[in-house]
Design a protein around this motif. Structure first.
Motif, PDB file in Angstrom:
ATOM      1  N   THR A 261      -3.879  10.421  -0.637  1.00 41.18           N
ATOM      2  CA  THR A 261      -2.498   9.799  -0.494  1.00 41.18           C
ATOM      3  C   THR A 261      -1.584  10.838   0.264  1.00 41.18           C
ATOM      4  O   THR A 261      -0.523  10.592   0.335  1.00 41.18           O
TER       5      THR A 261
ATOM      6  N   ALA B 260       0.133   0.546  -9.745  1.00 43.16           N
ATOM      7  CA  ALA B 260      -0.688   0.216  -8.525  1.00 43.16           C
ATOM      8  C   ALA B 260      -0.667  -1.500  -8.449  1.00 43.16           C
ATOM      9  O   ALA B 260      -0.692  -1.914  -7.578  1.00 43.16           O
TER      10      ALA B 260
ATOM     11  N   PRO C 127       0.870   8.861   6.642  1.00 43.73           N
ATOM     12  CA  PRO C 127       0.072   8.860   5.631  1.00 43.73           C
ATOM     13  C   PRO C 127      -1.143   9.367   6.650  1.00 43.73           C
ATOM     14  O   PRO C 127      -1.460   9.038   7.665  1.00 43.73           O
TER      15      PRO C 127
ATOM     16  N   ARG D 248       0.966   3.924  -2.872  1.00 42.87           N
ATOM     17  CA  ARG D 248       0.469   5.418  -2.538  1.00 42.87           C
ATOM     18  C   ARG D 248       1.575   6.369  -3.069  1.00 42.87           C
ATOM     19  O   ARG D 248       1.074   7.336  -3.605  1.00 42.87           O
TER      20      ARG D 248
ATOM     21  N   SER E 156       0.977  -1.081  -0.167  1.00 46.00           N
ATOM     22  CA  SER E 156       0.143  -0.051  -0.020  1.00 46.00           C
ATOM     23  C   SER E 156       0.982   1.224  -0.044  1.00 46.00           C
ATOM     24  O   SER E 156       0.574   2.330  -0.731  1.00 46.00           O
ATOM     25  N   THR E 157       1.911   1.047   0.748  1.00 44.68           N
ATOM     26  CA  THR E 157       2.869   2.506   0.880  1.00 44.68           C
ATOM     27  C   THR E 157       3.569   2.805  -0.483  1.00 44.68           C
ATOM     28  O   THR E 157       3.577   3.781  -1.064  1.00 44.68           O
TER      29      THR E 157
ATOM     30  N   ARG F 288       0.838   9.190  -5.901  1.00 45.37           N
ATOM     31  CA  ARG F 288       1.073  10.691  -5.670  1.00 45.37           C
ATOM     32  C   ARG F 288       2.047  11.104  -6.412  1.00 45.37           C
ATOM     33  O   ARG F 288       1.869  12.405  -7.091  1.00 45.37           O
TER      34      ARG F 288
ATOM     35  N   THR G 266      -6.084   3.558  -0.203  1.00 45.16           N
ATOM     36  CA  THR G 266      -5.207   3.634  -1.265  1.00 45.16           C
ATOM     37  C   THR G 266      -5.967   2.925  -2.528  1.00 45.16           C
ATOM     38  O   THR G 266      -5.872   3.683  -3.777  1.00 45.16           O
TER      39      THR G 266
END
Length: 446
Positions: free
Chosen positions: A422, A150, A376, A94, A90-91, A98, A384
């Motif tokens: 994000t 993604a 976040p 994200r 997820s990080t 962004r 996300t």
């Protein structure tokens, strides 16, 4: 400019990305030109697409698959680094979303304001559309690249477990979507028959699944490039290039594909998957001379300068072309489109576009250079996923239906939502997450 780089960074990937964007700018400068009728009224024309040489030239000039090949290479390296740092998927997603959404935000603000003004002053809708639709036509890249980034952690895992199955499934999926689209076009279903030059607009929505199949296939080729598949037996790259172009020829002759690879770009079709293999092989074949070029300080300075603003160049080059066209109509002499004098102006226009975009990017660069998010605001994977979805949807809508005021507002709202979802607390040291996706990319295995 400081052009010092990590010793193991593969600068040929930076060069490839910069060259790709400059080719995109040059091609778009070829596709639209303005002139004046005998009575002095202006006209807009595409002076090259009807030329016999143009379709074969697009087999070289269609370089978008290279973006996704290099992006796949960089995503694999980035994911390996993220795992070493203990980051979650997820990080990772994200952060990359962004980097796409932030540079797009000022563009959507400008487009929305411009279309509101155009609507308020009563500009003829046909003229407004002739300007707005080309500006929005390049935004498909945001959806496709965001989707590829993604899904990168999961696509990498698939590649690590069974790379050949991943390639076959994605290639077969792209073929199946093209077959469905062809059948729909021939049978009609109220959508119209496919024109002689390729697929039509009516069946376009049936081709949208290939935004995933084709570009994820190209991303997989980037993973293979990272693994050294193309560099194990170098002379095989020449075989791949020849066989790939032969395959393109068969697809055009035996299938219902346009001979112009630009026509095959939206929605993407199977020939672009073939081009991804060709371009990965070509990049490997030319790796040594490209490395020699990038060993020089002038080449590094140019590539790093443009590379630091690459998203700005891509996002703003069509508005810059529109601005130049307006200036030309008002104040500059206009050679007849397609003439020798017109061709001589094209390189000058590329330089002018880069200068205009540089001026724009001096204002927008901080959006292209986001600081790392240390904490976040909403760190959950579900948030996300929502951010990715809303960002992709607006880009697909604009690419499918053409840019107008309602879709510009939608694009602005969705992009702003992606940025907000994000966001979070920034680093305190002013460090930046701006680096090129190829920033830490080592050279391909020898």
């Amino acid at each position: 400019m400081n052009t010092s780089v990590p010793r193991h960074r593969d600068l040929t990937l930076d060069l490839a990305r910069v060259v790709c964007v400059l080719v995109v700018v040059f091609v778009h400068l070829l596709l639209v030109s303005v002139g004046r009728n005998p009575d002095g009224t202006p006209f807009i024309i595409n002076p090259v697409s009807g030329q016999r040489w143009f379709a074969p030239a697009t087999w070289i000039a269609e370089i978008m698959p290279m973006f996704f090949v290099v992006g796949g290479f960089a995503a694999r390296v980035g994911w390996e680094s993220a795992q070493r740092r203990g980051e979650t998927a997820s990080t990772f997603v994200r952060t990359r979303l962004r980097r796409l959404a932030l540079p797009a935000l000022p563009l959507f603000i400008v487009l929305t304001v411009a279309l509101i003004i155009v609507s308020a002053i009563g500009v003829e809708p046909g003229l407004a559309g002739a300007i707005a639709v080309p500006v929005g036509s390049v935004l498909w890249f945001l959806a496709a690249y965001a989707l590829a980034q993604a899904l990168a952690p999961w696509m990498i895992r698939w590649h690590e477990h069974n790379p050949w199955l991943a390639l076959v499934v994605l290639f077969a999926g792209a073929f199946f979507v093209d077959v469905v689209r062809l059948v729909v076009g021939i049978q009609g279903l109220g959508l119209g028959r496919i024109p002689a030059e390729g697929y039509g607009i009516g069946d376009e929505l049936f081709g949208l699944p290939n935004v995933a199949f084709v570009w994820l296939f190209a991303q997989q080729i980037g993973f293979c490039l990272r693994d050294g598949w193309f560099s194990r037996v170098r002379w095989w790259n020449l075989v791949l290039i020849v066989a790939g172009f032969a395959c393109l020829g068969l697809l055009v002759i035996l299938g219902e594909y346009s001979a112009s690879m630009l026509t095959n770009q939206w929605p993407p079709t199977l020939p672009l998957a073939v081009l991804a293999v060709i371009q990965a092989a070509l990049l490997t074949l030319l790796h040594r001379p490209l490395t020699a070029i990038m060993g020089t300080k002038p080449a590094q300075a140019i590539v790093f300068f443009l590379g630091s603003r690459l998203m700005s160049v891509y996002l703003w080059h069509v508005p810059a072309i529109v601005l130049l066209t307006g200036i030309q109509l008002l104040w500059l002499p206009m050679p007849d489109p397609g003439t020798g004098a017109w061709w001589l102006t094209r390189p000058l226009f590329v330089v002018a576009v880069v200068v205009i975009v540089w001026a724009i990017s001096s204002v927008t660069r901080r959006w292209e250079s986001p600081q790392p998010i240390l904490s976040p605001r909403w760190p959950s994977a579900a948030v996300t996923t929502i951010a990715v979805a809303v960002f992709i949807v607006q880009s697909l809508a604009i690419s499918s239906y053409g840019l107008d005021l309602p879709l510009a507002i939608l694009g602005l709202a969705c992009t702003a939502a992606a940025v907000i979802l994000t966001g979070g607390s920034h680093a305190d040291d002013g460090s930046s997450a701006t680096a090129s996706p190829a920033e830490e990319v080592p050279p391909p295995p020898r």
